[in-house]
Write a protein that holds these residues in place. Structure first.
Motif, PDB file in Angstrom:
ATOM      1  N   VAL A   8       4.827 -17.633   1.006  1.00 26.24           N
ATOM      2  CA  VAL A   8       4.235 -16.686   0.051  1.00 26.24           C
ATOM      3  C   VAL A   8       3.222 -15.790   0.758  1.00 26.24           C
ATOM      4  N   LEU A   9       2.400 -16.360   1.612  1.00 29.27           N
ATOM      5  CA  LEU A   9       1.422 -15.540   2.340  1.00 29.27           C
ATOM      6  C   LEU A   9       2.107 -14.535   3.261  1.00 29.27           C
ATOM      7  N   LEU A  10       3.198 -14.935   3.901  1.00 31.45           N
ATOM      8  CA  LEU A  10       3.944 -13.990   4.737  1.00 31.45           C
ATOM      9  C   LEU A  10       4.539 -12.864   3.887  1.00 31.45           C
ATOM     10  N   ALA A  11       5.065 -13.208   2.719  1.00 33.76           N
ATOM     11  CA  ALA A  11       5.604 -12.185   1.820  1.00 33.76           C
ATOM     12  C   ALA A  11       4.495 -11.249   1.338  1.00 33.76           C
ATOM     13  N   LEU A  12       3.317 -11.794   1.107  1.00 33.35           N
ATOM     14  CA  LEU A  12       2.195 -10.947   0.687  1.00 33.35           C
ATOM     15  C   LEU A  12       1.718 -10.041   1.825  1.00 33.35           C
ATOM     16  N   LEU A  13       1.750 -10.532   3.052  1.00 34.83           N
ATOM     17  CA  LEU A  13       1.433  -9.665   4.197  1.00 34.83           C
ATOM     18  C   LEU A  13       2.438  -8.516   4.293  1.00 34.83           C
ATOM     19  N   GLN A  14       3.690  -8.837   4.071  1.00 39.28           N
ATOM     20  CA  GLN A  14       4.718  -7.793   4.072  1.00 39.28           C
ATOM     21  C   GLN A  14       4.430  -6.768   2.978  1.00 39.28           C
ATOM     22  N   TYR A  15       4.075  -7.249   1.797  1.00 41.63           N
ATOM     23  CA  TYR A  15       3.747  -6.352   0.690  1.00 41.63           C
ATOM     24  C   TYR A  15       2.532  -5.490   1.032  1.00 41.63           C
ATOM     25  N   MET A  16       1.538  -6.079   1.680  1.00 37.87           N
ATOM     26  CA  MET A  16       0.361  -5.312   2.091  1.00 37.87           C
ATOM     27  C   MET A  16       0.762  -4.226   3.098  1.00 37.87           C
ATOM     28  N   TRP A  17       1.707  -4.524   3.975  1.00 42.93           N
ATOM     29  CA  TRP A  17       2.205  -3.519   4.916  1.00 42.93           C
ATOM     30  C   TRP A  17       2.869  -2.376   4.136  1.00 42.93           C
ATOM     31  N   PHE A  18       3.693  -2.711   3.156  1.00 45.90           N
ATOM     32  CA  PHE A  18       4.337  -1.667   2.352  1.00 45.90           C
ATOM     33  C   PHE A  18       3.296  -0.840   1.604  1.00 45.90           C
ATOM     34  N   THR A  19       2.238  -1.482   1.113  1.00 45.50           N
ATOM     35  CA  THR A  19       1.150  -0.778   0.433  1.00 45.50           C
ATOM     36  C   THR A  19       0.462   0.191   1.385  1.00 45.50           C
ATOM     37  N   PHE A  20       0.137  -0.294   2.566  1.00 47.61           N
ATOM     38  CA  PHE A  20      -0.506   0.525   3.596  1.00 47.61           C
ATOM     39  C   PHE A  20       0.368   1.732   3.947  1.00 47.61           C
ATOM     40  N   ARG A  21       1.655   1.487   4.060  1.00 46.89           N
ATOM     41  CA  ARG A  21       2.589   2.563   4.417  1.00 46.89           C
ATOM     42  C   ARG A  21       2.617   3.657   3.350  1.00 46.89           C
ATOM     43  N   VAL A  22       2.543   3.278   2.091  1.00 47.56           N
ATOM     44  CA  VAL A  22       2.497   4.275   1.016  1.00 47.56           C
ATOM     45  C   VAL A  22       1.263   5.152   1.180  1.00 47.56           C
ATOM     46  N   GLY A  23       0.121   4.516   1.361  1.00 47.96           N
ATOM     47  CA  GLY A  23      -1.121   5.275   1.507  1.00 47.96           C
ATOM     48  C   GLY A  23      -1.147   6.154   2.741  1.00 47.96           C
ATOM     49  N   MET A  24      -0.666   5.617   3.849  1.00 47.03           N
ATOM     50  CA  MET A  24      -0.710   6.370   5.105  1.00 47.03           C
ATOM     51  C   MET A  24       0.269   7.546   5.131  1.00 47.03           C
ATOM     52  N   THR A  25       1.333   7.464   4.370  1.00 50.69           N
ATOM     53  CA  THR A  25       2.309   8.557   4.396  1.00 50.69           C
ATOM     54  C   THR A  25       2.038   9.624   3.341  1.00 50.69           C
ATOM     55  N   ARG A  26       1.047   9.418   2.483  1.00 51.96           N
ATOM     56  CA  ARG A  26       0.694  10.450   1.504  1.00 51.96           C
ATOM     57  C   ARG A  26       0.370  11.767   2.211  1.00 51.96           C
ATOM     58  N   GLY A  27      -0.457  11.693   3.242  1.00 47.56           N
ATOM     59  CA  GLY A  27      -0.833  12.909   3.970  1.00 47.56           C
ATOM     60  C   GLY A  27       0.340  13.535   4.694  1.00 47.56           C
ATOM     61  N   LYS A  28       1.133  12.706   5.336  1.00 51.15           N
ATOM     62  CA  LYS A  28       2.295  13.198   6.090  1.00 51.15           C
ATOM     63  C   LYS A  28       3.247  13.988   5.190  1.00 51.15           C
ATOM     64  N   LYS A  30       2.399  15.146   2.147  1.00 50.79           N
ATOM     65  CA  LYS A  30       1.618  16.016   1.257  1.00 50.79           C
ATOM     66  C   LYS A  30       1.739  15.621  -0.222  1.00 50.79           C
ATOM     67  N   VAL A  31       1.547  14.335  -0.469  1.00 45.96           N
ATOM     68  CA  VAL A  31       1.532  13.817  -1.835  1.00 45.96           C
ATOM     69  C   VAL A  31       0.107  13.338  -2.076  1.00 45.96           C
ATOM     70  N   ASN A  32      -0.707  14.214  -2.618  1.00 48.32           N
ATOM     71  CA  ASN A  32      -2.124  13.899  -2.819  1.00 48.32           C
ATOM     72  C   ASN A  32      -2.327  13.039  -4.061  1.00 48.32           C
ATOM     73  N   ALA A  33      -3.203  12.034  -3.924  1.00 38.75           N
ATOM     74  CA  ALA A  33      -3.522  11.163  -5.057  1.00 38.75           C
ATOM     75  C   ALA A  33      -4.137  12.007  -6.169  1.00 38.75           C
ATOM     76  N   PRO A  34      -3.823  11.756  -7.389  1.00 37.76           N
ATOM     77  CA  PRO A  34      -3.107  10.615  -7.946  1.00 37.76           C
ATOM     78  C   PRO A  34      -1.610  10.853  -8.131  1.00 37.76           C
ATOM     79  N   ALA A  35      -1.066  11.887  -7.533  1.00 35.82           N
ATOM     80  CA  ALA A  35       0.359  12.202  -7.710  1.00 35.82           C
ATOM     81  C   ALA A  35       1.232  11.026  -7.287  1.00 35.82           C
ATOM     82  N   CYS A  36       2.306  10.826  -8.015  1.00 30.14           N
ATOM     83  CA  CYS A  36       3.261   9.766  -7.701  1.00 30.14           C
ATOM     84  C   CYS A  36       4.647  10.327  -7.459  1.00 30.14           C
TER      85      CYS A  36
END
Length: 127
Positions: A8-28, A30-36
């Motif tokens: 479960v902890l490994l799956a949560l680390l994977q999920y945290m990576w996916f979360t980080f990737r969403v945030g980091m690619t917003r700028g790349k 050009k999807v500015n928060a709060p846009a989805c």
């Protein structure tokens, strides 16, 4: 319960990576928060994140129930299949959503094994 906790902890680390990737690619893309919505590639990255959260809702409690009632050892196999399925789903979905089937199938199969296995274990324990 250490094996279930580990997976479960490994799956949560994977999920945290996916979360980080969403945030980091917003700028790349050009999807500015709060846009989805916006760039199609970013939307796919975001969808992987959201779909993973949906699958974790099944995987986490099922992993603990499976380990407790059926097998502390075999929870590792189903959990590893889940994590591999999520990485495969992510890679394929971002590339082309139509190619997501193998990763999604592996994820759903792992979740089915965890839920059905836990149910069998509970019923065996009851009777």
């Amino acid at each position: 319960m250490e094996n279930a906790t580990l997976i479960v902890l490994l799956a949560l680390l994977q999920y945290m990576w996916f979360t980080f990737r969403v945030g980091m690619t917003r700028g790349k893309y050009k999807v500015n928060a709060p846009a989805c919505d916006g760039d199609e590639t970013w939307e796919r990255i975001s969808r992987v994140h959201l779909n993973t959260m949906e699958q974790l809702l099944v995987m986490i409690p099922a992993s603990f129930a499976f380990a407790y009632y059926l097998s502390e050892t075999w929870v590792l196999a189903a959990g590893a299949a889940f994590i591999i399925g999520r990485f495969l789903y992510s890679a394929e979905y971002v590339k082309d959503p139509a190619s997501r089937v193998p990763g999604m199938s592996l994820t759903l199969g792992a979740n089915a094994v965890l839920v059905v296995g836990a149910l069998v274990g509970v019923l065996r324990n009851m009777f």
